[in-house]
Design an enzyme around this catalytic site. Sequence first.
Site, mmCIF file in Angstrom:
data_model
loop_
_atom_site.group_PDB
_atom_site.id
_atom_site.type_symbol
_atom_site.label_atom_id
_atom_site.label_comp_id
_atom_site.label_asym_id
_atom_site.label_seq_id
_atom_site.Cartn_x
_atom_site.Cartn_y
_atom_site.Cartn_z
ATOM 1 N N HIS A 154 0.833 -1.204 0.000
ATOM 2 C CA HIS A 154 0.000 0.000 0.000
ATOM 3 C C HIS A 154 0.868 1.255 0.000
ATOM 4 O O HIS A 154 0.581 2.221 -0.709
ATOM 5 C CB HIS A 154 -0.920 0.011 1.230
ATOM 6 C CG HIS A 154 -2.148 -0.814 1.075
ATOM 7 N ND1 HIS A 154 -2.116 -2.188 1.109
ATOM 8 C CD2 HIS A 154 -3.453 -0.468 0.897
ATOM 9 C CE1 HIS A 154 -3.348 -2.660 0.964
ATOM 10 N NE2 HIS A 154 -4.183 -1.638 0.817
ATOM 11 N N HIS A 156 1.369 -3.461 9.337
ATOM 12 C CA HIS A 156 2.801 -3.420 9.057
ATOM 13 C C HIS A 156 3.564 -2.799 10.206
ATOM 14 O O HIS A 156 3.008 -2.052 11.022
ATOM 15 C CB HIS A 156 3.084 -2.581 7.800
ATOM 16 C CG HIS A 156 2.586 -3.177 6.534
ATOM 17 N ND1 HIS A 156 3.242 -4.192 5.870
ATOM 18 C CD2 HIS A 156 1.491 -2.894 5.788
ATOM 19 C CE1 HIS A 156 2.568 -4.506 4.774
ATOM 20 N NE2 HIS A 156 1.500 -3.734 4.706
#
Length: 214
Positions: A124, A166
Amino acid sequence: MVETLKRQPPRTLQKILELDANVTQRFVLWANKLLPFRTTKMYYKMLEISCHGIPWLAFWIAFTWLFNNPDLIQMQVNMLIGLFLDIILVAVTKAFVRRRRPASNVDDALGQMGPDKFSFPSGHASRTVFVAYFFINLYPLPIFFVPPLLAWASSVCMSRVLLNRHYILDVLAGVALGLAEGLFLGLLWLDNDTTLWIMSSLSDEKLDGGEYHV
């Protein structure tokens, strides 16, 4: 009997990863005190969907195919090349590095397919930075689009950490990868005649505007 040994990173790298995990956890806890997760989760999820690889790729292919305006073809084809490049580089890197996502990562159906179950780098982050770079430097939009682009890119990157998708290093690596993709595409940039020829080759109809029009 063949034993499968789990790869062990060098001790120095292990310490860096442990520090990254610790700093990430502390940052998320601190941020959630300022902005309670229950009230912001919906917005983080919207940001997650806004730059997921599958919707972006599907949308851009449809956009390129259905709106084949010769004035847009160069932008459309070059962006499509960049999106394919991003997906391939992220998938290969994730499959090689194989860093697991944070243990607190939950409700992540979109992140459990193939290499996406791994954490490094953030796809992303790379994608949103690449898209922002593309529309700021390679195919500049009017200046008033720049602040929303930067705000969107920053918000997506931040949300990846706050959603526990993340670690911070994953996102920083994704940002660096997205910038590198933008720089590389700038060197590779296909001219208008080449992109017209590509689309004409893939379509039954020839597009006006290039030397390949018949």
